[in-house]
Design an enzyme around this catalytic site. Structure first.
Site, PDB file in Angstrom:
ATOM      1  N   ASP A  13       0.816  -1.224   0.000  1.00  0.00           N
ATOM      2  CA  ASP A  13       0.000   0.000   0.000  1.00  0.00           C
ATOM      3  C   ASP A  13       0.843   1.266   0.000  1.00  0.00           C
ATOM      4  OD1 ASP A  13      -2.282  -1.673   0.354  1.00  0.00           O
ATOM      5  OD2 ASP A  13      -1.867  -1.722   2.500  1.00  0.00           O
ATOM      6  N   HIS A  41      -3.966  -1.990  -6.257  1.00  0.00           N
ATOM      7  CA  HIS A  41      -3.198  -0.808  -6.645  1.00  0.00           C
ATOM      8  C   HIS A  41      -4.188   0.262  -7.059  1.00  0.00           C
ATOM      9  CE1 HIS A  41       0.647  -3.209  -7.777  1.00  0.00           C
ATOM     10  NE2 HIS A  41       0.373  -3.217  -6.499  1.00  0.00           N
TER      11      HIS A  41
HETATM   12  P1  GDP Z   1      -0.339   0.265  -3.834  1.00  0.00           P
HETATM   13  O1  GDP Z   1      -0.976  -1.051  -3.644  1.00  0.00           O
HETATM   14  O2  GDP Z   1       1.091   0.281  -3.413  1.00  0.00           O
HETATM   15  O3  GDP Z   1      -0.524   0.800  -5.213  1.00  0.00           O
HETATM   16  O4  GDP Z   1      -1.047   1.289  -2.863  1.00  0.00           O
HETATM   17  P2  GDP Z   1      -2.611   1.539  -2.597  1.00  0.00           P
HETATM   18  O5  GDP Z   1      -3.286   1.783  -3.861  1.00  0.00           O
HETATM   19  O6  GDP Z   1      -3.171   0.517  -1.701  1.00  0.00           O
HETATM   20  O7  GDP Z   1      -2.546   2.836  -1.696  1.00  0.00           O
HETATM   21  C1  GDP Z   1      -2.061   4.027  -2.098  1.00  0.00           C
HETATM   22  C2  GDP Z   1      -3.156   5.069  -1.896  1.00  0.00           C
HETATM   23  O8  GDP Z   1      -2.578   6.324  -1.777  1.00  0.00           O
HETATM   24  C3  GDP Z   1      -4.107   5.180  -3.063  1.00  0.00           C
HETATM   25  O9  GDP Z   1      -5.378   5.563  -2.615  1.00  0.00           O
HETATM   26  C4  GDP Z   1      -3.488   6.297  -3.915  1.00  0.00           C
HETATM   27  O10 GDP Z   1      -4.411   6.969  -4.746  1.00  0.00           O
HETATM   28  C5  GDP Z   1      -2.986   7.177  -2.835  1.00  0.00           C
HETATM   29  N1  GDP Z   1      -1.790   7.945  -3.147  1.00  0.00           N
HETATM   30  C6  GDP Z   1      -0.680   7.528  -3.809  1.00  0.00           C
HETATM   31  N2  GDP Z   1       0.262   8.483  -3.794  1.00  0.00           N
HETATM   32  C7  GDP Z   1      -0.275   9.529  -3.099  1.00  0.00           C
HETATM   33  C8  GDP Z   1       0.235  10.797  -2.683  1.00  0.00           C
HETATM   34  O11 GDP Z   1       1.361  11.171  -2.946  1.00  0.00           O
HETATM   35  N3  GDP Z   1      -0.615  11.575  -1.939  1.00  0.00           N
HETATM   36  C9  GDP Z   1      -1.871  11.194  -1.605  1.00  0.00           C
HETATM   37  N4  GDP Z   1      -2.606  12.046  -0.870  1.00  0.00           N
HETATM   38  N5  GDP Z   1      -2.366  10.005  -1.964  1.00  0.00           N
HETATM   39  C10 GDP Z   1      -1.572   9.184  -2.681  1.00  0.00           C
END
Ligand code: GDP
Length: 424
Positions: A13, A41
């Site tokens: 995440d 993701h």
């Molecule tokens: P992944 O599985 O590693 O892709 O991560 P997730 O999707 O579970 O969680 C990442 C969350 O953080 C998602 O809701 C993204 O839209 C959000 N996100 C990613 N980068 C940023 C950021 O720089 N700032 C903010 N506020 N949200 C972010």
């Protein structure tokens, strides 16, 4: 860009999907090499907001070929549901831009059932599984008791093989767990509803990748979860059941000869963890609630509230090392903007000694965090696109983390949208 893997450094995440979505512009092929539908993701772009579980995050880019490699837990039901979702929002999926490895093993209907039954049996000793069948799937894969996606192309053989596996698996379902057996009618329904739909996308992706490599195509390897969930290097037994590290990418992708020159490790500006197991820097109470709300930390797959804490330099440095990261993307820096003082876990104490190295899993829950506080910046940074425009306190925070984890932070993400990025 030369061959690159995008991997999680922590508990998952971290925002990998968002980084793959951004970086796919520079690549011709995106390959998922491990894991299944048990994590999500999140990607936000011109088509909308998506929680991708199996589809590679390059699926939104025209001219990018997306591959589900042999290392993936290929769940036809989850995959087809996801394919329907993205096509309903205007994304085109064809056998040209989506290819499923004929050597990927299928997650079978009983895997999900067995996951739930085992978690129920474990009761308060449960692992916190997402109950997507991943652990039973990989156990069976290593016993060679699975079906390869390529077998879908041989219907008579497929039914006979499934019948054999069903007979074996029903012993466990009925005699060990006292559950209902699976029937051949259910399996035929499953083939009809899901397997037949994904079948046109199944091909020899190894052949495709070898040719792509010869043609000098740029390859991007996409991981799920993070280093601390790696089956061999993570927090045993609270890991996932596959290898999340970049070193596994050549094996799980279908291109064992691939050399991965760049490993972009994704690190969140604070810590989050879903499920059970030791989480040394965990915060509780109103402090934790405020961080969870600010970052909207709820599981993309399950909606479960994530456990939260300050960035953990000890665990993150370990993650950087086992991933052999060459560059770091630090995400969600904007989320920390509300804090007066920002906590950072710089060391652990264990048995009265201050330690730098990530401990053996068995003693991890005895480790205590050593916390330092850094100045907050207390302003909205989500619109900033240049390093020098960031407040001094924000830059100091990034530089402090960089020195602690021992790897260059080349990307600072300040929002979930594709362009909310500062490149250093
Ligand atoms: P992944 O599985 O590693 O892709 O991560 P997730 O999707 O579970 O969680 C990442 C969350 O953080 C998602 O809701 C993204 O839209 C959000 N996100 C990613 N980068 C940023 C950021 O720089 N700032 C903010 N506020 N949200 C972010």
């Amino acid at each position: 860009m030369s061959n690159t893997a995008i991997v999680g450094i922590n508990w998952g995440d971290e925002g990998k999907g968002r980084m793959v979505d951004l970086l796919t512009e520079d690549f011709d092929v995106v390959i998922r090499y491990q894991g299944g539908g048990n994590a999500g993701h999140t990607v936000i772009n011109e088509y909308g907001k998506f929680a991708l579980h199996l589809l590679p995050s390059g699926i939104f880019r025209k001219n990018v070929v997306n591959i589900l490699g042999n290392g993936v837990a290929l769940d036809p039901e989850n995959l087809w549901t996801e394919m329907e979702d993205v096509t309903s929002k205007g994304v085109s999926l064809t056998p040209e831009n989506l290819k499923i490895s004929d050597r990927a093993s299928l997650l079978l209907p009983w895997h999900r059932a067995l996951d739930g039954l085992e978690e129920a049996r474990l009761a308060d000793k449960k692992f916190g599984s997402t109950k997507q069948g991943i652990a039973p799937f990989y156990s069976d894969k290593y016993q060679k008791k699975t079906i390869l996606a390529g077998e879908l192309l041989y219907p008579e053989h497929l039914k006979a093989h499934l019948a054999d596996l069903m007979e074996w698996k029903n012993l466990t379902l009925t005699k060990v767990y006292g559950a209902e057996p699976t029937t051949m009618e259910q399996l035929e329904q499953w083939i009809e509803s899901y397997c037949e739909k994904i079948k046109p996308f199944v091909c020899d992706t190894g052949l495709f990748l070898r040719q792509a490599q010869k043609d000098g195509k740029r390859l991007l390897f996409e991981a799920q979860l993070g280093a601390l969930r790696d089956l061999d290097y993570g927090i045993h037994p609270y890991t996932t059941s596959s290898n999340t590290i970049a070193a596994f990418a050549p094996v799980g992708s279908g291109l064992p000869t691939a050399k991965i020159e760049n490993v972009v490790g994704v690190v969140k500006a604070y810590s989050t963890c879903v499920g059970e197991g030791p989480f040394v820097c965990e915060m509780f109470g109103p402090e934790a609630d405020a961080l969870r709300e600010a970052g909207f930390e709820y599981g993309a797959k399950t909606g479960r509230p994530r456990r939260v804490g300050p960035i953990d330099i000890v665990a993150t440095r370990y993650g950087v090392q086992v991933q052999a990261a060459t560059n770091i993307a630090l995400t969600k820096l904007d989320v920390l903007s509300y804090l007066d003082k920002i906590p950072v876990c710089t060391h652990y104490t264990l048995d009265g000694a201050v330690i730098d190295e990530f401990p053996f899993p068995t003693v991890l829950d005895q480790a205590k965090p050593v916390i330092e506080y850094m100045d907050g910046w207390k302003c909205d940074i989500s619109g900033i696109r240049k390093w020098e425009d960031l407040p001094v306190a924000a830059r100091k925070y990034v530089e402090f983390v960089e020195a602690g984890i021992g790897c260059h932070i080349g990307y600072v993400s300040v929002g979930p949208e594709r362009d909310s990025i500062i490149i250093r």
